[in-house]
Design a protein around this motif. Structure first.
Motif, PDB file in Angstrom:
ATOM      1  N   ASP A 154     -18.231  25.529 -27.435  1.00  0.00           N
ATOM      2  CA  ASP A 154     -17.108  25.880 -28.327  1.00  0.00           C
ATOM      3  C   ASP A 154     -17.959  25.967 -29.842  1.00  0.00           C
ATOM      4  OD1 ASP A 154     -17.368  23.188 -29.701  1.00  0.00           O
ATOM      5  OD2 ASP A 154     -16.736  22.244 -27.964  1.00  0.00           O
TER       6      ASP A 154
ATOM      7  N   TYR B  79     -15.325   5.644 -25.792  1.00  0.00           N
ATOM      8  CA  TYR B  79     -16.183   5.600 -26.960  1.00  0.00           C
ATOM      9  C   TYR B  79     -15.600   7.320 -27.453  1.00  0.00           C
ATOM     10  CZ  TYR B  79     -20.305   6.190 -30.068  1.00  0.00           C
ATOM     11  OH  TYR B  79     -21.022   6.324 -31.104  1.00  0.00           O
ATOM     12  N   ARG B  80     -15.445   7.001 -28.912  1.00  0.00           N
ATOM     13  CA  ARG B  80     -14.989   8.069 -29.388  1.00  0.00           C
ATOM     14  C   ARG B  80     -15.911   8.036 -30.856  1.00  0.00           C
ATOM     15  NH1 ARG B  80      -9.626   5.998 -28.125  1.00  0.00           N
ATOM     16  NH2 ARG B  80      -8.642   7.681 -26.854  1.00  0.00           N
ATOM     17  N   VAL B  81     -16.121   9.423 -31.413  1.00  0.00           N
ATOM     18  CA  VAL B  81     -16.723   9.696 -32.648  1.00  0.00           C
ATOM     19  C   VAL B  81     -15.726   9.625 -33.869  1.00  0.00           C
ATOM     20  CG1 VAL B  81     -18.122  11.306 -33.941  1.00  0.00           C
ATOM     21  CG2 VAL B  81     -18.453  11.192 -31.542  1.00  0.00           C
TER      22      VAL B  81
ATOM     23  N   SER C  70     -20.483  22.785 -29.643  1.00  0.00           N
ATOM     24  CA  SER C  70     -21.098  22.071 -28.498  1.00  0.00           C
ATOM     25  C   SER C  70     -21.229  22.869 -27.378  1.00  0.00           C
ATOM     26  CB  SER C  70     -20.365  20.786 -28.145  1.00  0.00           C
ATOM     27  OG  SER C  70     -19.912  20.075 -29.366  1.00  0.00           O
TER      28      SER C  70
ATOM     29  N   GLY D   6     -18.833  19.749 -33.353  1.00  0.00           N
ATOM     30  CA  GLY D   6     -20.068  19.157 -32.822  1.00  0.00           C
ATOM     31  C   GLY D   6     -20.173  17.562 -32.849  1.00  0.00           C
ATOM     32  N   ILE D   7     -21.394  17.338 -32.388  1.00  0.00           N
ATOM     33  CA  ILE D   7     -21.623  15.747 -32.157  1.00  0.00           C
ATOM     34  C   ILE D   7     -22.946  15.438 -32.764  1.00  0.00           C
ATOM     35  CG2 ILE D   7     -21.480  13.879 -30.635  1.00  0.00           C
ATOM     36  CD1 ILE D   7     -20.124  16.040 -28.653  1.00  0.00           C
TER      37      ILE D   7
ATOM     38  N   GLY E 253      -6.817  12.276 -27.188  1.00  0.00           N
ATOM     39  CA  GLY E 253      -7.408  12.131 -26.151  1.00  0.00           C
ATOM     40  C   GLY E 253      -7.267  10.519 -25.566  1.00  0.00           C
TER      41      GLY E 253
ATOM     42  N   ASN F 148     -11.348  19.375 -24.243  1.00  0.00           N
ATOM     43  CA  ASN F 148     -12.022  18.672 -25.352  1.00  0.00           C
ATOM     44  C   ASN F 148     -12.437  19.807 -26.409  1.00  0.00           C
ATOM     45  OD1 ASN F 148     -11.957  16.066 -24.593  1.00  0.00           O
ATOM     46  ND2 ASN F 148     -14.140  15.794 -23.834  1.00  0.00           N
ATOM     47  N   ALA F 149     -13.087  20.926 -25.708  1.00  0.00           N
ATOM     48  CA  ALA F 149     -13.368  22.074 -26.582  1.00  0.00           C
ATOM     49  C   ALA F 149     -12.343  22.349 -27.418  1.00  0.00           C
ATOM     50  CB  ALA F 149     -13.775  23.371 -25.726  1.00  0.00           C
TER      51      ALA F 149
ATOM     52  N   ARG G   9      -9.776  20.528 -28.286  1.00  0.00           N
ATOM     53  CA  ARG G   9      -9.061  19.490 -29.220  1.00  0.00           C
ATOM     54  C   ARG G   9     -10.235  19.463 -30.409  1.00  0.00           C
ATOM     55  NH1 ARG G   9      -9.169  14.725 -25.655  1.00  0.00           N
ATOM     56  NH2 ARG G   9      -6.902  15.505 -25.011  1.00  0.00           N
ATOM     57  N   TYR G  10     -11.444  19.680 -30.241  1.00  0.00           N
ATOM     58  CA  TYR G  10     -12.456  19.375 -31.130  1.00  0.00           C
ATOM     59  C   TYR G  10     -12.934  20.711 -32.047  1.00  0.00           C
ATOM     60  CZ  TYR G  10     -12.031  14.704 -29.288  1.00  0.00           C
ATOM     61  OH  TYR G  10     -11.597  13.592 -28.541  1.00  0.00           O
TER      62      TYR G  10
ATOM     63  N   PHE H 164     -13.951  10.628 -36.806  1.00  0.00           N
ATOM     64  CA  PHE H 164     -14.265  11.773 -37.642  1.00  0.00           C
ATOM     65  C   PHE H 164     -13.365  11.146 -38.856  1.00  0.00           C
ATOM     66  CE2 PHE H 164     -13.868  13.258 -33.522  1.00  0.00           C
ATOM     67  CZ  PHE H 164     -14.886  14.331 -33.639  1.00  0.00           C
TER      68      PHE H 164
ATOM     69  N   GLY I 108     -11.932  10.920 -20.844  1.00  0.00           N
ATOM     70  CA  GLY I 108     -12.177  12.277 -20.476  1.00  0.00           C
ATOM     71  C   GLY I 108     -13.652  12.351 -19.696  1.00  0.00           C
ATOM     72  N   LEU I 109     -14.555  12.284 -20.806  1.00  0.00           N
ATOM     73  CA  LEU I 109     -15.998  12.500 -20.365  1.00  0.00           C
ATOM     74  C   LEU I 109     -16.548  11.489 -19.393  1.00  0.00           C
ATOM     75  CD1 LEU I 109     -17.641  13.458 -23.649  1.00  0.00           C
ATOM     76  CD2 LEU I 109     -16.621  14.769 -21.983  1.00  0.00           C
TER      77      LEU I 109
END
Ligand code: ADP
Length: 443
Positions: free
Chosen positions: A356, A374-376, A415, A360-361, A386, A328-329, A331-332, A378, A390-391
């Motif tokens: 990272d 659940y995805r933010v 994050s 950020g979130i 992803g 994730n670090a 990827r984002y 963008f 993952g989380l």
């Protein structure tokens, strides 16, 4: 001591015969007989007084001496004792029923034929906001809901409804009407908010999985249709076949993650004593190689690990959780971003963290990012490759290791995902002969 009353009568007869004989000897038979009778009556009077005194508080044994009194009073005493035990048992059972009723998580309300509340338990007070004021009052006067009115009037076929609970909290109640005798009804209500939420979650989950699988499948079908074109030359066919890999891999990743999640949820948590120490520094070294392959040189990945710090846990699960956080670090984070992976001791226990400098979130997403799928968003570029699981996997793995995921994040600044394992899970690794394990994995 249960003497027969016959003995008493024999005694009376003996007394009278004796008195008769004495009277005959003295020449006053009638007088002597009368005197003997009087003595006997006085004695019976005393016995009656004893009985009377005892009857006022019949807790101890009766003190009557005469068999005539003793037998029935003893029997009375025993019967009273037994009935006392029976009432005590009944009271105890009643008390237990009351305790059970109060402890029930479901609301139970007794309603008389007039629709008035005659009894309610603790849960009814909590779930339906009932109070002493409601006793003797109509339930529909307290909760004015058309469905509840219909239920109480016996107009609901299954005697079962679902209504919003009174009060500010957004809760739903399933209310059932049960006849308990010819006159009274029992109203049972249970909080189904959580159950409804779970049902919705399950529906959403199925919808999400279907959607996630449908997208790559549509792409694959598109390419397969293209391959049907007989006129395609070998090079183009090769290119199309190459393009099939990406959606196929995506589907495989999704199915793998789903299986892993299911396994994590359903397999029992091993006892701490059954676990072997996991060599976390070595694991991180392995993860660094995997992360660098994924980043393909676009990020600066640094690992700082306490070489002597191990963890009692499940190697494969920790691998899945840690690689998900590192992925994730990557990827984002933008190209050139730095990523720190740290493993160190704290006063509370060993800490694993991934930091990272990525996108950020925003705070409103923080509580939801461990939910499945659940995805933010963008701004259109929603999916970054992803599975959206993952989380959720990280959360489950950490839970199985008695810890929880913590996140500090600021949009645009990066994050920090971390977790502190319980101190009793820490173990010390023997570093002798493993020179490389002692080193800090800085670049
Ligand atoms: P995904 O497969 O979409 O990454 P995850 O469950 O791993 O699913 O993450 C859920 C969401 O949390 C991501 O879609 C992303 O919006 C957000 N997220 C996770 N890790 C980070 C991170 N390091 N930086 C920013 N956002 C992140």
């Amino acid at each position: 001591m249960d003497e027969s009353p016959g003995k008493s009568l024999i005694a009376l007869a003996v007394l009278l015969v004796g008195a008769g004989l004495i009277g005959w000897a003295l020449g006053h038979v009638a007088l002597c007989l009368l005197a003997a009778l009087a003595i006997w009556l006085v004695f019976q009077g005393l016995e009656f007084r004893r009985f009377w005194r005892w009857a006022r508080r019949p807790l101890s044994r009766p003190s009557n001496r005469s068999a005539l009194w003793r037998a029935p009073t003893e029997r009375l005493f025993r019967a009273l004792g037994q009935s006392r035990i029976r009432s005590r048992n009944l009271l105890e059972r009643l008390d237990r029923m009351r305790v059970i009723n109060q402890a029930l998580p479901d609301a139970a309300i007794l309603i008389n034929p007039a629709g008035q509340v005659t009894l309610y338990n603790e849960a009814a007070a909590r779930l339906m906001e009932l109070g002493p004021d409601n006793l003797g009052r109509n339930l529909v006067g307290h909760i004015r809901h058309p469905q509840l009115i219909a239920l109480l009037e016996g107009k609901v076929p299954e005697n079962l409804i679902e209504i919003p609970a009174p009060g500010p909290l957004d809760r739903r109640l399933e209310v059932r009407r049960i006849r308990i005798d010819r006159n009274d009804w029992l109203i049972l209500a249970r909080d189904v908010t959580q159950l409804n939420r779970l049902l919705t979650m399950r529906q959403d989950f199925v919808a999400n999985v279907s959607h996630e699988l449908r997208t790559p499948l549509t792409v694959i079908i598109g390419y397969l249709e293209a391959l049907e074109d007989q006129t395609l030359d070998q090079d183009t066919v090769q290119q199309v076949v190459q393009k099939l890999y990406s959606p196929a891999h995506r589907m495989k990743a999704l199915v793998d993650d789903l299986l892993l999640l299911t396994r994590l949820e359903s397999s029992p948590v091993p006892m701490l004593s059954d676990l072997d120490p996991v060599n976390v520094p070595r694991l991180l070294r392995q993860l660094k190689t995997e992360a660098e392959q994924l980043s393909n040189g676009r990020h600066d990945i640094r690992i700082e690990a306490d070489a002597e710090l191990g963890l009692l846990g499940i190697d494969t699960e920790l691998h899945s959780a840690f690689i998900n956080l590192i992925t994730n670090a990557i990827r984002y984070s933008p190209n050139g971003g730095q990523i720190w992976v740290r493993w160190y001791k704290t006063a509370r226990g060993p800490c694993f963290e991934v930091q990272d400098e990525g996108v950020g979130i925003a705070p409103e997403h923080l509580t939801r990012i461990t939910e499945r799928f659940y995805r933010v968003d963008f701004g259109g570029a929603r999916v970054r490759g992803g599975t959206g699981l993952g989380l959720a996997i990280v959360k489950h793995v950490l839970k199985r290791h008695d810890s929880a995921l913590q996140v500090q994040s600021e949009p645009g600044a990066g994050s920090r995902f971390y977790t502190i394992f319980p101190a009793q899970r820490a173990c010390s690794l023997s570093t002798a002969g493993h020179e490389d394990d002692l080193t800090d994995y800085h670049h």
